[in-house]
Design a protein around this motif. Structure first.
Motif: not given
Length: 533
Positions: A228-255
């Motif tokens: 529930l509380c992963p360590m959040t770091l900067p990305c080395i590629i552009p984050p994914d565009d937000w298209i929904a409340n639970d779709s965007g930002g980081y790329w992997t499903p866990q985050i």
């Protein structure tokens, strides 16, 4: 690059799991097991059935006999309060990793629980006698962040004695038997603990140990907390565009499952977010998180040296605050103090308390700085880094990563710059000078006077980057020293390169009374609008 980004996000999850496990083990080792994530969850689950078991015991136990005395005492307190005392004390010392061993003798735990139950009864009587004083003491404990039970017990007992509260102390046997009774009720009603007879010091004794069900449940809770509380770091590629409340930002499903576009706390709010059109907000957020940044290595290196040498410049000291020595021997009875000695002692206590509070803040700032430096060292070789953004419940946008971000403290902002530089032009040059004055602390002057101040002292600003340690009296006392030092580096480059200079520095423009600005805009209020620029 995508493979490296996925590896980075997998590390975030693993780090969160390891951090949760370390936190639980550390809490258990230092007698703070009741503060772990699994403890908070299990307390909610256990208090009600244990309170019911206590109520039934009070109802069904005969009025006479050996156990009647403890049943009567139990009836003084609310069963829910007694249940909370019992389970909190047990979880304080119960170890979720201790599958085979024992956590303590039944008698020892019983005495601890019995003493706290006695204190609760005693202090309830004290509270009835002087409600305002007890509330004042509890408020003071909360303000100071005090959680040490022995200290709170000592203070409350002293105040109760001062108020001549009469109380016949329980004997050790009475405390132990009260506590053992509650342990047995906990064992029968909740399945958290069990008892086992074993030999210790050539004596056969009853020991308390966690049940296998509790161990499995606690370990699962710790694992869940880590996810529930992963360590959040900067990305080395552009984050994914937000298209929904639970779709965007980081790329992997866990985050993604943990980092939503809008932070929501209730199901009602979650449903409202689902029904809302967030297109414009997401568009703004996507633009923010596609902005490439990089670590400002020049400022980072100076920051590292200044901190290691404890040279100040707005950074917390690496040395703990010296606590003034007590003016009297520790074993001197305070009841024997004269009025003058008591005044001296109380003055020392106030000074020592200030030092303790200061050191607590210092340690917190040191941890924050250490975290920022660690991330800066890790990402300093990346040509471009990106910060996923999300919004809070009011729509304000924040970078998700903790430790280092464009919205961090002064030193955190000072070690970040835009990866892509741009020429200033005439307008940009003006605001570049204004920004330097703002960071120095001249933000109350008119814009023109700010720019003029910078021009009048141009030689000083160019001199600072040549020897930042030796010239820290120039920049280290600025209002925002690390952002100002970053600006000094750029100002020197600007003076040397002229029109070919490209700036990488973020220029901040702050609002005036932002809340009142919004009210004035919404209400079309010309007076409020003028007063808040």
């Amino acid at each position: 690059m995508m493979e490296r980004q996925i590896e980075l996000e997998e590390r975030m999850v693993a780090t969160g799991l390891a951090r949760a496990e370390r936190a639980a083990e550390s809490a258990e080792k230092t007698g703070r097991g009741h503060q772990t994530v699994y403890a908070r969850l299990i307390i909610k689950k256990v208090v009600e059935p244990l309170a019911e078991a206590i109520t039934q015991h009070i109802k069904t136990t005969p009025r006479r006999g050996r156990s009647a005395k403890y049943t009567k005492l139990l009836g003084i307190l609310d069963p829910g309060t007694t249940a909370l005392i019992c389970i909190s004390t047990v979880l304080k010392y119960l170890k979720h990793t201790n599958k085979a061993g024992h956590d303590g003798t039944m008698t020892k735990w019983g005495m601890t629980i019995g003493r706290i139950v006695e204190d609760e009864i005693k202090f309830n009587a004290f509270k009835k006698q002087n409600y305002e004083l007890v509330n004042e003491l509890l408020s003071d404990f909360k303000k100071k962040g005090t959680t040490n039970y022995r200290y709170m017990h000592r203070v409350m007992t002293k105040k109760a004695n001062d108020m001549d509260l009469t109380w016949v102390e329980w004997t050790p046997t009475e405390r132990a038997q009260m506590g053992v009774l509650l342990l047995k009720l906990l064992n029968e009603s909740c399945g958290v603990i069990e008892f086992e007879r074993a030999w210790k010091n050539k004596k056969s004794q009853w020991f308390v140990k966690p049940t296998e069900a509790f161990v499995q449940w606690a370990q699962q809770a710790v694992q869940t907390a880590g996810l529930l509380c992963p360590m959040t770091l900067p990305c080395i590629i552009p984050p994914d565009d937000w298209i929904a409340n639970d779709s965007g930002g980081y790329w992997t499903p866990q985050i993604r499952s943990r980092v939503k576009f809008v932070k929501v706390r209730t199901k009602e709010h979650q449903e409202q977010v689902k029904r809302s059109d967030l297109t414009q907000a997401m568009s703004a957020c996507n633009a923010l998180q596609k902005t490439p940044w990089r670590v400002n290595k020049r400022v980072k290196d100076v920051l590292s040296e200044v901190w290691q040498k404890s040279l100040g410049c707005g950074l917390p000291s690496t040395e703990p605050a010296p606590i003034p020595p007590c003016p009297f021997p520790r074993d001197k009875d305070k009841a024997t103090f004269t009025e003058e000695e008591l005044e001296i002692f109380n003055k020392w206590k106030r000074e020592a308390s200030k030092c303790y509070r200061y050191d607590k803040e210092r340690m917190s700032k040191c941890f924050q700085l250490s975290s920022t430096m660690s991330l800066a060292n890790e990402f300093q070789h990346e040509e471009r880094i990106y910060f996923p953004f999300q919004t809070d419940s009011r729509g304000r946008m924040y970078a998700v990563p903790s430790g280092m971000s464009p919205q961090g403290p002064n030193f955190g902002k000072g070690i970040l710059e835009f990866a892509d530089g741009k020429p200033l032009g005439a307008t940009g040059e003006y605001w570049f000078l204004v920004h330097g004055a703002n960071m120095f602390g001249k933000d109350k002057l008119s814009y023109d006077k700010r720019a003029e101040f910078i021009k009048q002292n141009a030689d000083d600003w160019c001199r600072a980057p040549e020897d930042p340690i030796g010239t820290r009296d120039l920049w280290g006392n600025a209002d925002k020293p690390w952002q100002f030092l970053a600006w000094c580096y750029e100002f020197r480059d600007f003076c040397n390169q002229g029109s070919s200079f490209k700036s990488h520095i973020p220029i901040a423009l702050d609002g005036s009374c932002n809340g009142l600005q919004h009210f004035s805009a919404v209400l079309r209020d010309p007076i409020g609008g003028a007063a808040t620029n």
